[in-house]
Every structure is written in C-alpha cells, then in structure tokens.
Design a protein around this motif. Sequence first.
Motif, PDB file in Angstrom:
ATOM      1  N   GLU A  13       3.108  10.437  -7.422  1.00  0.00           N
ATOM      2  CA  GLU A  13       3.837  10.947  -8.471  1.00  0.00           C
ATOM      3  C   GLU A  13       3.117  11.258  -9.883  1.00  0.00           C
ATOM      4  N   VAL A  14       1.791  10.370  -9.634  1.00  0.00           N
ATOM      5  CA  VAL A  14       1.387  10.362 -11.714  1.00  0.00           C
ATOM      6  C   VAL A  14      -0.329  11.643 -11.055  1.00  0.00           C
ATOM      7  N   TRP A  15      -0.362  11.852  -9.671  1.00  0.00           N
ATOM      8  CA  TRP A  15      -1.374  12.903  -9.724  1.00  0.00           C
ATOM      9  C   TRP A  15      -3.146  11.919  -9.166  1.00  0.00           C
ATOM     10  N   ASN A  16      -2.548  11.050  -8.173  1.00  0.00           N
ATOM     11  CA  ASN A  16      -4.055  10.007  -7.942  1.00  0.00           C
ATOM     12  C   ASN A  16      -3.910  10.531  -6.605  1.00  0.00           C
ATOM     13  N   GLU A  17      -4.880  12.337  -6.518  1.00  0.00           N
ATOM     14  CA  GLU A  17      -4.668  12.185  -4.914  1.00  0.00           C
ATOM     15  C   GLU A  17      -5.519  11.480  -4.236  1.00  0.00           C
ATOM     16  N   ALA A  18      -7.034  10.575  -4.498  1.00  0.00           N
ATOM     17  CA  ALA A  18      -7.409  10.486  -3.682  1.00  0.00           C
ATOM     18  C   ALA A  18      -7.071   8.718  -3.570  1.00  0.00           C
ATOM     19  N   GLU A  19      -6.564   8.202  -4.928  1.00  0.00           N
ATOM     20  CA  GLU A  19      -5.679   6.848  -4.715  1.00  0.00           C
ATOM     21  C   GLU A  19      -5.074   6.945  -3.419  1.00  0.00           C
ATOM     22  N   ALA A  20      -3.815   7.739  -3.828  1.00  0.00           N
ATOM     23  CA  ALA A  20      -3.085   8.525  -2.591  1.00  0.00           C
ATOM     24  C   ALA A  20      -3.593   8.313  -1.040  1.00  0.00           C
ATOM     25  N   ARG A  21      -4.273   8.885  -1.007  1.00  0.00           N
ATOM     26  CA  ARG A  21      -4.969   8.994   0.033  1.00  0.00           C
ATOM     27  C   ARG A  21      -5.347   7.990   0.713  1.00  0.00           C
ATOM     28  N   TYR A  41       0.711  -1.011   0.088  1.00  0.00           N
ATOM     29  CA  TYR A  41      -0.144  -0.019  -0.100  1.00  0.00           C
ATOM     30  C   TYR A  41       0.926   1.752   0.157  1.00  0.00           C
ATOM     31  N   TYR A  42       2.037   1.388   0.733  1.00  0.00           N
ATOM     32  CA  TYR A  42       2.632   2.311   1.037  1.00  0.00           C
ATOM     33  C   TYR A  42       3.856   2.657  -0.298  1.00  0.00           C
ATOM     34  N   LEU A  43       4.136   1.905  -1.358  1.00  0.00           N
ATOM     35  CA  LEU A  43       4.641   2.184  -2.083  1.00  0.00           C
ATOM     36  C   LEU A  43       3.692   2.358  -3.362  1.00  0.00           C
ATOM     37  N   ARG A  44       2.538   1.856  -3.126  1.00  0.00           N
ATOM     38  CA  ARG A  44       1.657   2.167  -4.550  1.00  0.00           C
ATOM     39  C   ARG A  44       1.330   3.285  -4.376  1.00  0.00           C
ATOM     40  N   GLY A  45       0.530   4.183  -2.893  1.00  0.00           N
ATOM     41  CA  GLY A  45       0.691   5.258  -2.487  1.00  0.00           C
ATOM     42  C   GLY A  45       1.978   6.196  -2.593  1.00  0.00           C
ATOM     43  N   LYS A  46       2.847   5.641  -2.416  1.00  0.00           N
ATOM     44  CA  LYS A  46       3.747   7.005  -2.942  1.00  0.00           C
ATOM     45  C   LYS A  46       3.928   7.257  -4.550  1.00  0.00           C
ATOM     46  N   ALA A  47       3.531   5.883  -5.623  1.00  0.00           N
ATOM     47  CA  ALA A  47       2.936   6.023  -7.141  1.00  0.00           C
ATOM     48  C   ALA A  47       2.174   6.932  -7.803  1.00  0.00           C
ATOM     49  N   ASP A  80      -4.893   4.566  -0.133  1.00  0.00           N
ATOM     50  CA  ASP A  80      -3.681   3.750   0.343  1.00  0.00           C
ATOM     51  C   ASP A  80      -2.611   4.044   1.183  1.00  0.00           C
ATOM     52  N   PHE A  81      -2.651   5.209   1.505  1.00  0.00           N
ATOM     53  CA  PHE A  81      -1.688   6.401   2.936  1.00  0.00           C
ATOM     54  C   PHE A  81      -2.782   5.752   4.028  1.00  0.00           C
ATOM     55  N   SER A  82      -3.877   5.810   3.990  1.00  0.00           N
ATOM     56  CA  SER A  82      -4.890   5.411   5.343  1.00  0.00           C
ATOM     57  C   SER A  82      -4.909   4.113   5.596  1.00  0.00           C
ATOM     58  N   ARG A  83      -4.642   3.065   4.280  1.00  0.00           N
ATOM     59  CA  ARG A  83      -4.400   2.018   4.884  1.00  0.00           C
ATOM     60  C   ARG A  83      -3.099   1.539   5.488  1.00  0.00           C
ATOM     61  N   VAL A  84      -2.318   2.320   5.091  1.00  0.00           N
ATOM     62  CA  VAL A  84      -1.233   2.441   5.794  1.00  0.00           C
ATOM     63  C   VAL A  84      -1.029   2.496   6.926  1.00  0.00           C
ATOM     64  N   LEU A  85      -1.734   3.204   7.476  1.00  0.00           N
ATOM     65  CA  LEU A  85      -1.844   3.734   9.415  1.00  0.00           C
ATOM     66  C   LEU A  85      -2.577   2.800   9.918  1.00  0.00           C
ATOM     67  N   ASP A  86      -3.683   2.205   8.567  1.00  0.00           N
ATOM     68  CA  ASP A  86      -4.938   1.506   9.621  1.00  0.00           C
ATOM     69  C   ASP A  86      -4.007   0.014  10.743  1.00  0.00           C
ATOM     70  N   LEU A  87      -2.634  -0.454   9.198  1.00  0.00           N
ATOM     71  CA  LEU A  87      -2.031  -1.523   9.263  1.00  0.00           C
ATOM     72  C   LEU A  87      -0.904  -1.245  10.837  1.00  0.00           C
ATOM     73  N   ASN A  88      -0.676  -0.016  10.337  1.00  0.00           N
ATOM     74  CA  ASN A  88       0.885   0.223  10.861  1.00  0.00           C
ATOM     75  C   ASN A  88       0.623   1.673  11.262  1.00  0.00           C
ATOM     76  N   PRO A  89       0.450   2.212  12.700  1.00  0.00           N
ATOM     77  CA  PRO A  89       0.537   2.932  12.619  1.00  0.00           C
ATOM     78  C   PRO A  89       1.472   4.131  12.972  1.00  0.00           C
ATOM     79  N   GLY A  90       2.651   3.195  13.189  1.00  0.00           N
ATOM     80  CA  GLY A  90       3.373   3.871  13.435  1.00  0.00           C
ATOM     81  C   GLY A  90       4.223   4.047  11.541  1.00  0.00           C
ATOM     82  N   MET A  91       3.798   3.995  11.051  1.00  0.00           N
ATOM     83  CA  MET A  91       4.531   4.355  10.100  1.00  0.00           C
ATOM     84  C   MET A  91       4.088   6.442   9.770  1.00  0.00           C
TER      85      MET A  91
END
Length: 317
Positions: free
Chosen positions: A275-283, A266-272, A285-296
């Motif tokens: 870079e291609v201006w997919n704001e909604a998709e990035a947010r 999710y983190y790498l996909r969010g970063k990608a 993915d990053f929301s899912r990252v924090l759900d799975l690992n708040p330490g990030m």
Amino acid sequence: MKDALLLGSEGIKKTILHGGSGDIPKFVTGVKVTFHFRTQLCDDERTVIDDSKAVGTPMEIVIGNMFKLDIWETLLSSMRIGEVAEFWCDIHTGVYPLVSKSMRRIAEGKDPVDWHIHTCGMANMFAYHSLGYEDLDELMKEPKPLYFVLELLKVQQPSEYDRESWALSDEERLKAVPVLHGQGNKLYKQGRYQEATQKYKEAIICIKNVQTKEKAWEVPWMKLEKMANTLTLNYCQCLLRMEEYYEVIEHTTDIINQHPGIVKAYYLRGKAHVEVWNEAEARQDFSRVLDLNPGMKKAVKKELAILNIHGCGYLSF
C-alpha cells in the motif's frame, strides 16, 4: 505551622503543609485513591520534574495493584482527605523515571505502556538507551532523593467505583482478555474497526501488565507473549482497514524481530508495504510467507497482482 515527622520506614520524612479532615481512611486492597502530586529534585532550585496540577489531571492508583512506585501507597496511607504533605524520600525512588514516563505519555495522549515492545520497562530502557525524556534518562543513570508533594483528594472503596482494566487484579485481567478479544472480533466483522482496535489494545495492555511480573522467555511469559502477539496482529488487521500502513509496519516488525517464525506478521507487513509502494520489501515479506507456509500461495498471488496494478514488475512463485 509545619509538622515534620519521620514515618515508620527509614529514609522518609513527612512535613504536613495543610491539615486534612476526618480520620485517616482505610487503605485496604482494591481502594482507589485520587490525588495530586508534584515531584521535585532535592537541589537548590527544588527543580520540578512532574506536576499533575500543571497537566490538569489528578493521579489515580488502586491499593495493592502492584503499582510500580509502591512507596506512594505508604505515603498516601498516612494522610487524611484534603491534606497536603511534603515527603522527602531517599529510598524506593529508583523506578520513578519509569513511572514518570508512563504518566507523561498519558498527558501527551499516548498509551501509558509501550505494549508493542516485547520487554518490560527496565529491560526496554537498557535496550533503547533512553526513556525518551532527557531529564528522566539523567535521573535513571543517577538516582537521587526526591520530594513528593501530595494532596489527597478522594478515597473510594472497591464497591464505590467502576473498575477499569488498569484497576483489575492480575487474575481479573487474564479473565478479561478473552472477553475483550471476542468483542474486538465481533466489531471487526461489523466493520467497526476503530472500536475493535480499542478492545484489542485494552486486552494487550492487560496481558502486558501481567507479563512484566514473569521472567522473560520462560514458559508463563511465553504463553502471555503468544496471546499478545495474536491480539497485536488482529489490531494490525484493523489498522490496514483504516489505512494506517506505517503503524502496521512498525507493530509487525516488532513481532518479527522477536519471533521471526510468525507467518501472519510477514503477511500483514507485506500487505502494508504494498500500500505504501515498498515493492522490494513487500516481495521479500511474501517470499518469507511462502517459505513458512506454502499453503498461502493463493493469497500471496493475489497480493502480487495488486503490485502489478501499481505498475510494478511481475514475480512469479
């Protein structure tokens, strides 16, 4: 003069078109065989499906290495160097479309196996309903007898050639994986991302070749799957550095679809997506990252700051 004969195996007929020289070589395990082939349908036109001479590159296989179309080992082991023979085969041809697909991908400059798709060839065909070639799809639906015209060019004993990863045994492949992984990591740290991708890719292909012989989702298969996912994500990190963002999205999505709990995907996909201006998709993915690992949270905040620089709205976590 043509010399028609039946081989010891039922459903195979051999016709010698041009005699070879010397004795029949010893086709022991590990022997590398180089040959040209032409595959034809048994119709009135003798329709050509594949022709290695037309592509310009002969075929190479290693005896005893679980080549998908093992009937070719049987056919080749009846030949002399320089011999050209036609074989009519009414058995063991059902997997030919899968083999043909791999060979065509090589000719097109692509990987011979879809290593980022987490199913074996047969399951992949059912999952996606197509091999990507109309004639092969038709042959897959209705297997038919085939003609194979083979020309034996060269037979090399194991000590006579350098063995590439595809020519290794399963045990040798698994031993090669951590070595290739380490080489890839070293190249990545040196900023040599293109070279690192090749090491990761070679390691993934080694794993996938072994994995196809295991039963899907059982423990041995899952252990190999975990190894492949780790390498694929390392591969994606290189692609990010190389600005191949859409390929990163493709590979990480394949992993997420099969294993939705892998944070790094999710983190790498969010970063990608950033870079291609997919704001909604990035947010998302990053929301899912924090759900799975708040330490990030710190790493995610950094990526969201990049979204702000791009002129997007701010979303706090």
